[in-house]
Design a protein around this motif. Sequence first.
Motif, short mmCIF file in Angstrom:
data_model
loop_
_atom_site.label_atom_id
_atom_site.label_comp_id
_atom_site.label_asym_id
_atom_site.label_seq_id
_atom_site.Cartn_x
_atom_site.Cartn_y
_atom_site.Cartn_z
N LEU A 242 0.83 -1.20 0.00
CA LEU A 242 0.00 0.00 0.00
C LEU A 242 0.86 1.26 0.00
O LEU A 242 0.54 2.25 -0.68
N LEU A 243 1.96 1.24 0.76
CA LEU A 243 2.87 2.38 0.74
C LEU A 243 3.39 2.63 -0.67
O LEU A 243 3.46 3.78 -1.13
N ALA A 244 3.76 1.56 -1.36
CA ALA A 244 4.28 1.70 -2.72
C ALA A 244 3.22 2.25 -3.66
O ALA A 244 3.48 3.20 -4.43
N TYR A 245 2.02 1.70 -3.61
CA TYR A 245 0.97 2.15 -4.53
C TYR A 245 0.57 3.59 -4.23
O TYR A 245 0.19 4.34 -5.14
N ASN A 246 0.65 4.00 -2.98
CA ASN A 246 0.30 5.37 -2.61
C ASN A 246 1.24 6.39 -3.24
O ASN A 246 0.89 7.58 -3.30
N GLN A 247 2.39 5.95 -3.73
CA GLN A 247 3.30 6.89 -4.36
C GLN A 247 2.74 7.45 -5.67
O GLN A 247 3.24 8.46 -6.17
N LEU A 248 1.71 6.81 -6.22
CA LEU A 248 1.01 7.41 -7.36
C LEU A 248 0.39 8.75 -6.98
O LEU A 248 0.20 9.62 -7.83
N TYR A 249 0.06 8.91 -5.72
CA TYR A 249 -0.57 10.13 -5.25
C TYR A 249 0.42 11.09 -4.60
O TYR A 249 0.09 12.27 -4.41
N PHE A 250 1.59 10.60 -4.24
CA PHE A 250 2.54 11.45 -3.51
C PHE A 250 3.86 11.63 -4.26
O PHE A 250 4.15 12.70 -4.78
N ALA A 251 4.66 10.59 -4.35
CA ALA A 251 6.01 10.75 -4.90
C ALA A 251 6.00 10.95 -6.41
O ALA A 251 6.84 11.70 -6.94
N ILE A 252 5.10 10.28 -7.11
CA ILE A 252 5.07 10.43 -8.58
C ILE A 252 4.75 11.87 -8.97
O ILE A 252 5.44 12.44 -9.84
N PRO A 253 3.70 12.52 -8.39
CA PRO A 253 3.49 13.93 -8.73
C PRO A 253 4.69 14.82 -8.39
O PRO A 253 5.02 15.74 -9.15
N VAL A 254 5.35 14.54 -7.26
CA VAL A 254 6.56 15.30 -6.90
C VAL A 254 7.64 15.08 -7.96
O VAL A 254 8.32 16.02 -8.38
N GLU A 255 7.78 13.84 -8.40
CA GLU A 255 8.81 13.53 -9.39
C GLU A 255 8.51 14.21 -10.72
O GLU A 255 9.42 14.67 -11.42
N LEU A 256 7.24 14.28 -11.09
CA LEU A 256 6.87 14.99 -12.30
C LEU A 256 7.32 16.45 -12.23
O LEU A 256 7.86 17.01 -13.19
N GLU A 257 7.08 17.06 -11.09
CA GLU A 257 7.48 18.46 -10.91
C GLU A 257 9.00 18.60 -10.95
O GLU A 257 9.53 19.53 -11.57
N ARG A 258 9.71 17.68 -10.31
CA ARG A 258 11.17 17.74 -10.30
C ARG A 258 11.74 17.58 -11.71
O ARG A 258 12.79 18.14 -12.03
N ARG A 259 11.05 16.82 -12.55
CA ARG A 259 11.53 16.59 -13.92
C ARG A 259 11.07 17.68 -14.88
O ARG A 259 11.33 17.59 -16.08
N LEU A 261 7.95 18.33 -15.71
CA LEU A 261 6.77 17.92 -16.46
C LEU A 261 5.53 18.53 -15.82
O LEU A 261 5.42 18.61 -14.60
N GLY A 262 4.58 18.93 -16.64
CA GLY A 262 3.36 19.53 -16.13
C GLY A 262 2.46 18.50 -15.45
O GLY A 262 2.54 17.29 -15.70
N GLN A 263 1.57 19.00 -14.59
CA GLN A 263 0.66 18.12 -13.88
C GLN A 263 -0.36 17.47 -14.81
O GLN A 263 -1.06 16.54 -14.42
N ALA A 264 -0.45 17.96 -16.05
CA ALA A 264 -1.34 17.32 -17.01
C ALA A 264 -0.93 15.86 -17.24
O ALA A 264 -1.77 15.02 -17.58
N TRP A 265 0.36 15.58 -17.05
CA TRP A 265 0.83 14.20 -17.20
C TRP A 265 0.25 13.29 -16.14
O TRP A 265 0.13 12.08 -16.35
N LEU A 266 -0.12 13.86 -14.98
CA LEU A 266 -0.60 13.03 -13.88
C LEU A 266 -1.89 12.31 -14.25
O LEU A 266 -2.06 11.12 -13.95
#
Length: 449
Positions: A242-259, A261-266
């Motif tokens: 569950l911690l890993a899957y929750n990264q779709l809502y937390f770490a992945i959006p952060v990573e998009l911003e760090r890279r 990439l716009g939030q439209a990719w989310l």
Amino acid sequence: MLFRDCPPETRTLLGAQLVFNLGFFAVIPFLAGAMRSDYGLGAAAVGLVLGARTFSQQGMFLLGGILADRWGARRSILTGCLVRISGYATLLGASDLPLFLLGAVLTGAGGALFSPALEAQLSHADQPAPPGTKRRSVFVWLAITGEIGAVLGPLLGSALLGWGFDAALTAGIAVFAAVTVLLWWRLPAPPARTDTAPADTADTADTADTAGRRPSVPSRPALGCLRDRRFLAFCALGSVNLLAYNQLYFAIPVELERRGLGQAWLGGLFLLASVLTLSLQLPVAGLARRVGSGPTLSAGFVLLAAAFAVAAGTAVHPGGPTAEAVAPVLITVAVLVLGHMALTPTILSLVPAFLHARDASGQGDVSGRGAYYGLVATCGGIAVLVGNTVLGRLVDATDRFQWWAGTPWAPLVLLALLSAVAIPRMLPDRRPPGISASPSIEHHDEKAS
């Protein structure tokens, strides 16, 4: 099992899960925006409300499971629907922070009452597959129906937002009211029971259509699951899923911003996750049935580790490459979802085996199924709360001190690999004669023997 082979009450419960998710995702994803734009609440207030909703649901799952054992599945499920309706009604009438907070807590509490009872009751129908058949675990269908609701809910909510957030809340209330009436009508009331009934009636009686009929015996200590050390270790290791899957809502959006990439990719990433789940859940479940529970769990966690390893190996500091950074994120999400598909139905289908093994050991402090399923979810919620807190601090520290860009992902890789190695060792050693198990449990026992 094939969906058409499920008992009528099981199909009703799976349909209820679909509608429950539909009503939830039609409202909650838009709550933050409505609080800010329509009511002028600040970011801190919005964060408090959303955090309270998550904590009231995940933190109360164990309590919800205990109540399901005491009340019976039917009463707990119906109460959960009514509590969620009251939560939405409170949000509908809210205009300030206290009422939004109360509505959010009630919404989460409704889920905490509903889900453990539903999962515990569905586990009764999770029967072993006869030789030569392709019967799948009922929890595979639970994952699919839940995902359908999660996909359709935001579409419904988006369509209703043209009439305002109140329209989405009203529709959500109508959805939950309809499912409450349906469940009240379709789920049979539990038969009268005396306190002298055998302690294992709820868990060992042969069952085909069992929805709401076998609440666990209240004489069992409610928190006996907390004394099951093997199961506690299983829950702790399984919570990494569950911690890993929750990264779709937390770490992945952060990573998009760090890279860059716009939030439209989310939105595209969430669509990818849903498409993969709906198209591959059945094939993944079939493969899991053939290889057995232990290897499936190990492979699932290895996939999670691989997903985070891709993210770590391609991570960049803010302001790094942009367009060429899309592919690694897509690969990370795809592999993460594949691992989650392998793990979630397997973990849920194994829970009754811990009850059976503990009964066979002669230990009397065994909770009912609801408490065991509630503990699985509560451990996942704790893992998400603690894990995301640590991960957020690592992200900030990595940017501040210019550490290796993949540093925040490294602990997730290590946790997933630890679970891959350790969780097969936590599975029950034996099952008492005559006890029905899920397809994954059955296959695991054959491999072990």
